[in-house]
Scaffold this motif. Sequence first.
Motif, PDB file in Angstrom:
ATOM      1  N   GLN A 174     -17.290  14.123  -4.181  1.00 24.40           N
ATOM      2  CA  GLN A 174     -16.738  14.645  -5.427  1.00 24.40           C
ATOM      3  C   GLN A 174     -16.032  13.864  -6.329  1.00 24.40           C
ATOM      4  O   GLN A 174     -15.360  13.072  -5.800  1.00 24.40           O
ATOM      5  N   GLU A 175     -16.333  13.735  -7.687  1.00 23.61           N
ATOM      6  CA  GLU A 175     -15.615  13.196  -8.523  1.00 23.61           C
ATOM      7  C   GLU A 175     -14.850  13.889  -9.457  1.00 23.61           C
ATOM      8  O   GLU A 175     -15.301  15.009  -9.972  1.00 23.61           O
ATOM      9  N   LEU A 176     -13.750  13.211 -10.066  1.00 24.22           N
ATOM     10  CA  LEU A 176     -13.183  13.935 -11.340  1.00 24.22           C
ATOM     11  C   LEU A 176     -12.884  12.626 -12.362  1.00 24.22           C
ATOM     12  O   LEU A 176     -12.049  11.779 -11.934  1.00 24.22           O
ATOM     13  N   GLU A 195      -1.055  16.854 -15.438  1.00 29.35           N
ATOM     14  CA  GLU A 195      -2.261  17.661 -15.522  1.00 29.35           C
ATOM     15  C   GLU A 195      -3.241  17.228 -14.783  1.00 29.35           C
ATOM     16  O   GLU A 195      -4.085  17.917 -14.030  1.00 29.35           O
ATOM     17  N   VAL A 196      -3.354  15.806 -14.635  1.00 28.51           N
ATOM     18  CA  VAL A 196      -4.366  15.217 -13.832  1.00 28.51           C
ATOM     19  C   VAL A 196      -4.011  15.631 -12.434  1.00 28.51           C
ATOM     20  O   VAL A 196      -4.994  15.898 -11.477  1.00 28.51           O
ATOM     21  N   SER A 231      -6.446  21.286  -7.815  1.00 23.94           N
ATOM     22  CA  SER A 231      -7.258  22.447  -8.016  1.00 23.94           C
ATOM     23  C   SER A 231      -8.722  22.370  -7.361  1.00 23.94           C
ATOM     24  O   SER A 231      -9.229  22.961  -6.846  1.00 23.94           O
ATOM     25  N   MET A 232      -9.330  21.121  -7.689  1.00 22.48           N
ATOM     26  CA  MET A 232     -10.626  20.764  -7.147  1.00 22.48           C
ATOM     27  C   MET A 232     -10.567  20.506  -5.587  1.00 22.48           C
ATOM     28  O   MET A 232     -11.361  21.412  -5.068  1.00 22.48           O
ATOM     29  N   CYS A 233      -9.367  20.199  -5.199  1.00 19.55           N
ATOM     30  CA  CYS A 233      -9.635  20.175  -3.622  1.00 19.55           C
ATOM     31  C   CYS A 233      -9.258  21.523  -3.219  1.00 19.55           C
ATOM     32  O   CYS A 233      -9.878  21.800  -1.912  1.00 19.55           O
ATOM     33  N   GLY A 234      -8.554  22.268  -3.785  1.00 20.24           N
ATOM     34  CA  GLY A 234      -8.312  23.796  -3.042  1.00 20.24           C
ATOM     35  C   GLY A 234      -9.612  24.602  -3.218  1.00 20.24           C
ATOM     36  O   GLY A 234      -9.901  25.238  -2.562  1.00 20.24           O
ATOM     37  N   GLN A 235     -10.206  24.343  -4.327  1.00 18.13           N
ATOM     38  CA  GLN A 235     -11.706  25.048  -4.677  1.00 18.13           C
ATOM     39  C   GLN A 235     -12.665  24.642  -3.545  1.00 18.13           C
ATOM     40  O   GLN A 235     -13.466  25.338  -3.036  1.00 18.13           O
ATOM     41  N   LEU A 236     -12.557  23.230  -3.194  1.00 15.40           N
ATOM     42  CA  LEU A 236     -13.723  23.008  -2.037  1.00 15.40           C
ATOM     43  C   LEU A 236     -12.954  23.072  -0.619  1.00 15.40           C
ATOM     44  O   LEU A 236     -13.923  23.100   0.172  1.00 15.40           O
ATOM     45  N   GLY A 237     -11.552  23.488  -0.544  1.00 15.02           N
ATOM     46  CA  GLY A 237     -10.996  23.690   0.713  1.00 15.02           C
ATOM     47  C   GLY A 237     -11.057  22.397   1.586  1.00 15.02           C
ATOM     48  O   GLY A 237     -11.064  22.262   2.673  1.00 15.02           O
ATOM     49  N   ALA A 292      -0.428  22.674  -7.621  1.00 15.77           N
ATOM     50  CA  ALA A 292      -1.615  22.911  -7.255  1.00 15.77           C
ATOM     51  C   ALA A 292      -2.054  23.265  -5.992  1.00 15.77           C
ATOM     52  O   ALA A 292      -2.862  24.296  -5.533  1.00 15.77           O
ATOM     53  N   LEU A 293      -1.420  22.529  -4.885  1.00 14.98           N
ATOM     54  CA  LEU A 293      -1.737  22.541  -3.440  1.00 14.98           C
ATOM     55  C   LEU A 293      -1.020  23.830  -2.731  1.00 14.98           C
ATOM     56  O   LEU A 293       0.242  23.975  -3.361  1.00 14.98           O
ATOM     57  N   PRO A 294      -1.488  24.312  -1.909  1.00 14.09           N
ATOM     58  CA  PRO A 294      -0.766  25.266  -0.986  1.00 14.09           C
ATOM     59  C   PRO A 294       0.328  24.575  -0.355  1.00 14.09           C
ATOM     60  O   PRO A 294       0.353  23.355  -0.044  1.00 14.09           O
ATOM     61  N   PRO A 295       1.560  25.197  -0.109  1.00 17.03           N
ATOM     62  CA  PRO A 295       2.796  24.370   0.509  1.00 17.03           C
ATOM     63  C   PRO A 295       2.678  23.670   1.358  1.00 17.03           C
ATOM     64  O   PRO A 295       3.345  22.748   1.947  1.00 17.03           O
TER      65      PRO A 295
END
Length: 225
Positions: free
Chosen positions: A70-72, A81-82, A88-94, A127-130
């Motif tokens: 995956q790229e961003l 913000e970056v 957020s992207m990592c969280g969506q992908l798990g 953005a990440l879970p603790p």
Amino acid sequence: PRLQYEVYGKRIPGGAGLAFPEWDAKLHEVRLEPLPRDWRVTGGLDWGYATPGCFLLVLHGPGGRYHVAQELVFEGRPSQEVGFAIGSMCGQLGLYPEFIGSDKAMAAKPDAQASIAEEVDYGLKQALPPQFRVPIVHPEKGPTSRVTAKALMHRLLAAKADEHGVVHAWGRPQFSIDPVRCPVTTRTLRRLERDEKKPEDVDSSQFDHPWDSLAYNLLAGQPKI
């Protein structure tokens, strides 16, 4: 030239030749769907504000498999913000990286203010879970580091063919990239040219931010499988 290269995908003329001439779309551009959940995960980040920056999510599988999943690509966005967008992207992908390799210059603190790395890290934490902690690491940057990264890439791209020139499953390269999830990085790596004056290096005058992101990840150390 930048419009022609980045938007229309046209190769900028040059006399040095391709940086990675062994690139073969049939071998290196591979889709993995769904993404493996039992592979190790790392990241690479090349910071950019006035110019495009790039984050890459890398999966490491059996046999030294190295898959850019995956790229961003970002530009003109604050560092916090970056970081939040990456998290957020990592969280969506798990998929949560063990580390993110980046330029050592990101850790610099002008006028005792927070560094770019610290700002990105703050956004990541928001953005990440603790329970997930993703360190941003900075590989040592010496006179041969770019050459080393390119040599590592050549090793990953190498394929082994039989006497008839056919590449079987046992001879496929370790490196692969998802061309759908990573279109900018795929186009960039395909067309990168080597430095005319330093053939063992990539020409840094061209658009090479995705390559820099990949190089930081390689230099930060591939997990051992």
